[in-house]
Design an enzyme around this catalytic site. Structure first.
Site, PDB file in Angstrom:
ATOM      1  N   LYS A  23       0.831  -1.207   0.000  1.00  0.00           N
ATOM      2  CA  LYS A  23       0.000   0.000   0.000  1.00  0.00           C
ATOM      3  C   LYS A  23       0.863   1.255   0.000  1.00  0.00           C
ATOM      4  CE  LYS A  23      -4.145  -1.920   0.291  1.00  0.00           C
ATOM      5  NZ  LYS A  23      -5.154  -1.765  -0.770  1.00  0.00           N
ATOM      6  N   ASN A  65      32.080 -32.279 -43.600  1.00  0.00           N
ATOM      7  CA  ASN A  65      30.793 -32.650 -43.009  1.00  0.00           C
ATOM      8  C   ASN A  65      30.333 -31.639 -41.975  1.00  0.00           C
ATOM      9  OD1 ASN A  65      30.438 -35.106 -44.432  1.00  0.00           O
ATOM     10  ND2 ASN A  65      31.854 -36.139 -43.039  1.00  0.00           N
ATOM     11  N   ASP A  71      37.849 -24.757 -33.821  1.00  0.00           N
ATOM     12  CA  ASP A  71      38.016 -26.190 -33.557  1.00  0.00           C
ATOM     13  C   ASP A  71      39.249 -26.497 -32.716  1.00  0.00           C
ATOM     14  OD1 ASP A  71      39.723 -25.441 -35.578  1.00  0.00           O
ATOM     15  OD2 ASP A  71      38.904 -26.819 -37.071  1.00  0.00           O
ATOM     16  N   GLY A  89      44.723 -29.586 -41.463  1.00  0.00           N
ATOM     17  CA  GLY A  89      45.594 -28.459 -41.136  1.00  0.00           C
ATOM     18  C   GLY A  89      46.250 -28.727 -39.799  1.00  0.00           C
ATOM     19  N   CYS A 102      55.485 -21.994 -42.465  1.00  0.00           N
ATOM     20  CA  CYS A 102      54.670 -22.327 -41.287  1.00  0.00           C
ATOM     21  C   CYS A 102      54.703 -23.837 -41.034  1.00  0.00           C
ATOM     22  CB  CYS A 102      53.220 -21.891 -41.485  1.00  0.00           C
ATOM     23  SG  CYS A 102      52.991 -20.127 -41.741  1.00  0.00           S
TER      24      CYS A 102
END
Length: 736
Positions: A273, A432, A531, A559, A600
């Site tokens: 109230k 995939n 990943d 890779g 690399c």
């Protein structure tokens, strides 16, 4: 023998008659908030008339004009109200709440005796619900308590836990709530982890085509989506004066912020109230930016919260339901202290100035967060109905408690009692697209594989479909999906869930926001990382890296990639290219790499590099060796090179020696920079490279790093497991 057969037949007849008898379920609702949780259960019971008989009792603030006479919405939902009990004693202080409980206890016995329910369903933590639970327990009526075990930081906690001790069965919303119930010595076989029933309606109805019509019906024709605020603040009965002060400061901040605001009247607790007087003193009901309402239909409320620029106050809706939409929330004061929350909630616990609340509005307004399913996945009602069917009305009514209290969940693995907490893992590879349902311990429950489309639109469409299929299958597999983790090639901003730059293997995959479409479609929080980082996370949770503070994972596949765990945390770097291990240069004039540079590691030791060298030797007629049969049309791969070397081909052996040396030297550089405890080789070439890399470390590394172990990963699906671990590690530890 004859008498035995007759006895057995009579017993079977009685059991069959009992099985056929409808279960009389009484649902008692006290206010607008608990009806939003109980209504989906009531609809579920009503829709199964061959099994259940529904009785509805209405009491509390439902029957008070000042709070909108909300019993009418129950009648509008076509429920027959068996009894209406006026139980609220008007007053300004805590004594009125006590008197209301006493009045309810005087009136309830006649109603419960007349209805004679088999089971009474009670929700939450209100003082009205405590009266219901007390009366039912003393009258030997079975009680199913919905949303027990939660923590919210006020007197509601004490009431909620008191109802828990009176209740015979429990349908809780979160794993943590379940653990709290078990810690309170409740019988774990009578606890159902169901999720919040309101989420069943939230997740099915929040994308209505007419949502703007609903928003404008409350806030006017000029209001725009995400450009208004929903405010809902209740008194805190253990600190009434401070909660009234915070309410006034919130109103001042909202007036200054100058946005359209839908403000709901507070609940009926002591202090409400006075809060209404504060609102009227500030002229909120006449202010052009405000619409003050006593009640709003729940389906309209869903749309208002779902599309709001922000929600502010201390209602449990802010920390619970709003998370399902990703709506930003500002939680004021102590009323929800201890609640599990999503990342959409900003807490202002010490809301002692208008400026502090205004600054929170500036921070939160207009943002959007990932959808959260901490409190439910939209399947609570089917679980609760299934649970009700299993209740044996002939078993002893007397409760039993499980002493001593336990630290961990020991619920039985029964389908209607416990589901497997799981993650939806997505792996976007060059060939995939794979989706899997993964359990807490790394078990792949189900896996889906499709060729990865070449275009962005087709790829996104397929990914959404596969995830949706897996989410549906998860229900029948008894798995609770906590979120989605995505592993993808390229450079990723995990904070925003965006693929910044992709590898050449995945076309049309740069500047792609993965989090938003997945979260919007599945109503789940989404995490994204590359990943290599996912492989490191997989090892940390499920593999050789478990319990190791500092280690490096190197992926040797098509890779070269990897991830670095330092002080138990994944290293991303300033621009999210940390741990690009394949692009450590080991030669100034080496072969050209896919990144555009030369020398690399990836240009020497990756599967693509070995395949390139194998083709060169084949073209130069140098791959031949006795025992190696290569068919004329057979494509040349790295495997041919490795097999040729094993059979004594000197040219192939020289190529592999150079590749091993390049990889070993790169790892030596890593050891000298981050000094890990462990190096984990992952991927299809890992087992071949292990011994040469260990040898090169012992020959070339500093003496202090020569004894660092190199292990081959034993995980079959590191990308999927790493994606899953992002979900499982975050969602199971989140508590504010």
């Amino acid at each position: 023998m004859q008498r035995c057969r007759e006895t057995m037949e009579r017993k079977n007849t009685v059991e069959m008659n009992q099985c056929k008898r409808k279960v009389r379920v009484c649902v008692a609702t006290c206010n607008r908030a608990d009806y939003s949780k109980l209504a989906p259960i009531m609809f579920g019971i009503k829709n199964n008339p061959e099994e259940f008989e529904l009785e509805v009792v209405v009491l509390g603030s439902h029957l008070i004009d000042d709070y909108g006479n909300t019993f009418r919405m129950i009648e509008q939902d076509d429920f027959d109200i068996g009894s209406k009990l006026h139980t609220i004693v008007r007053g300004e202080d805590e004594a009125a709440m006590v008197e209301s409980v006493g009045l309810a206890l005087v009136k309830l016995p006649d109603v419960l005796q007349r209805l004679s329910p088999d089971i009474l369903v009670i929700h939450g933590d209100r003082f009205d619900a405590l009266a219901l639970a007390t009366a039912a327990a003393l009258m030997n009526i079975r009680i199913l308590h919905v949303e027990g075990g939660e923590v919210s930081g006020t007197i509601d906690d004490s009431i909620r836990h008191a109802i828990t001790k009176l209740a015979h069965y429990h349908a809780c919303c979160t794993r943590r709530a379940e653990q709290h119930l078990i810690a309170m010595c409740e019988d774990h076989s009578r606890i159902l982890l169901a999720g919040c029933p309101s989420y069943d309606k939230l997740l099915s109805n929040n994308h209505r085509d007419d949502y703007m019509d609903i928003i404008r019906s409350w806030l006017g024709d000029k209001v725009q989506e995400s450009d208004y605020i929903v405010a809902l603040q209740h008194p805190v009965t253990t600190d009434i004066q401070n909660s009234i002060k915070i309410y006034g400061l919130m109103l001042d901040a909202l007036i200054s912020f100058n946005k359209k605001t839908l403000i709901l009247f507070p609940n009926i607790d002591a202090g409400s109230k006075e809060m209404v007087r504060v609102m009227r003193k500030k002229g909120i009901e006449q202010h052009p930016n405000f619409k003050a309402v006593k009640h709003i239909p729940f389906d309209h409320f869903i749309q208002m919260v779902s599309h709001a620029g922000c929600m502010i106050g201390n209602s449990s809706c802010g920390v619970r339901e709003a998370g399902a939409f990703g709506t930003p929330v500002i939680n004021l004061g102590s009323r929800q202290t201890g609640r599990e929350t999503g990342e959409n909630v900003l807490h202002v616990r010490d809301a002692d100035t208008q400026d502090k609340i205004y600054h929170a509005l500036e921070l939160q307004f207009g943002k959007r967060y990932p959808c959260s399913k901490i409190y439910g996945d939209g399947n609570a009602v089917p679980r609760i109905l299934k649970f009700l069917r299993t209740i044996d009305l002939n078993e002893p009514l007397q409760k039993t408690f499980c002493f001593p209290s336990v630290k961990e969940c020991i619920s039985q693995d029964i389908d209607h009692i416990l589901e497997t907490q799981s993650a939806l893992a997505v792996d976007l590879g060059g060939t995939n697209l794979r989706v899997a349902i993964v359990g807490m311990r790394g078990k792949i429950v189900k896996k889906y594989t499709q060729p990865n489309p070449k275009t962005f639109e087709a790829r996104m469409q397929l990914m959404l479909k596969m995830c949706a299929d897996a989410t549906r299958d998860a229900v029948s597999l008894n798995c609770r999906i906590l979120g989605v983790g995505v592993s993808t090639g390229g450079r990723v901003n995990p904070q925003e869930g965006v693929v910044l730059h992709s590898t050449k293997l995945i076309q049309e995959w740069s500047s792609v926001d993965l989090r938003t479409p997945l979260s919007d479609a599945l109503h789940l929080p989404v995490w994204v990382d590359n990943d290599g980082n996912c492989a490191a996370l997989a090892e940390k949770k499920f593999g050789h890296g478990k319990g190791v503070e500092n280690f490096v994972t190197v992926i040797t596949g098509t890779g070269i990639g990897g991830g670095i765990i330092q002080n138990n945390e994944l290293i991303h770097g300033t621009t999210f290219c940390a741990a690009e291990l394949g692009h450590i240069m080991v030669s100034l004039e080496g072969p050209e790499c896919s990144c555009g540079s030369r020398g690399c590691i990836e240009a020497y030791a990756s599967g693509n590099a070995l395949q390139r060298e194998a083709k060169r030797l084949q073209d130069e007629d140098l791959l031949k060796v006795e025992g190696l049969n290569i068919k004329q049309a057979e494509p040349i791969t790295a495997i041919h090179l490795i097999n040729a070397a094993r059979l004594g081909n000197n040219s192939a052996d020289a190529v592999l020696n150079k590749a091993s040396t390049a990889l070993g030297m790169g790892i030596v550089n890593i050891l000298h920079i981050v000094n890990p405890t462990l190096v984990i080789l992952s991927g299809v070439l890992a087992s071949y490279y292990n011994a040469p890399v260990q040898r090169i470390i012992s020959e070339r590394a500093l003496q202090s790093a020569q004894n660092i172990k190199v292990l081959t990963s034993e995980l079959e699906e590191p990308a999927l497991l790493g994606a899953a671990s992002m979900v499982l590690d975050y969602t199971t530890r989140r508590l504010v």
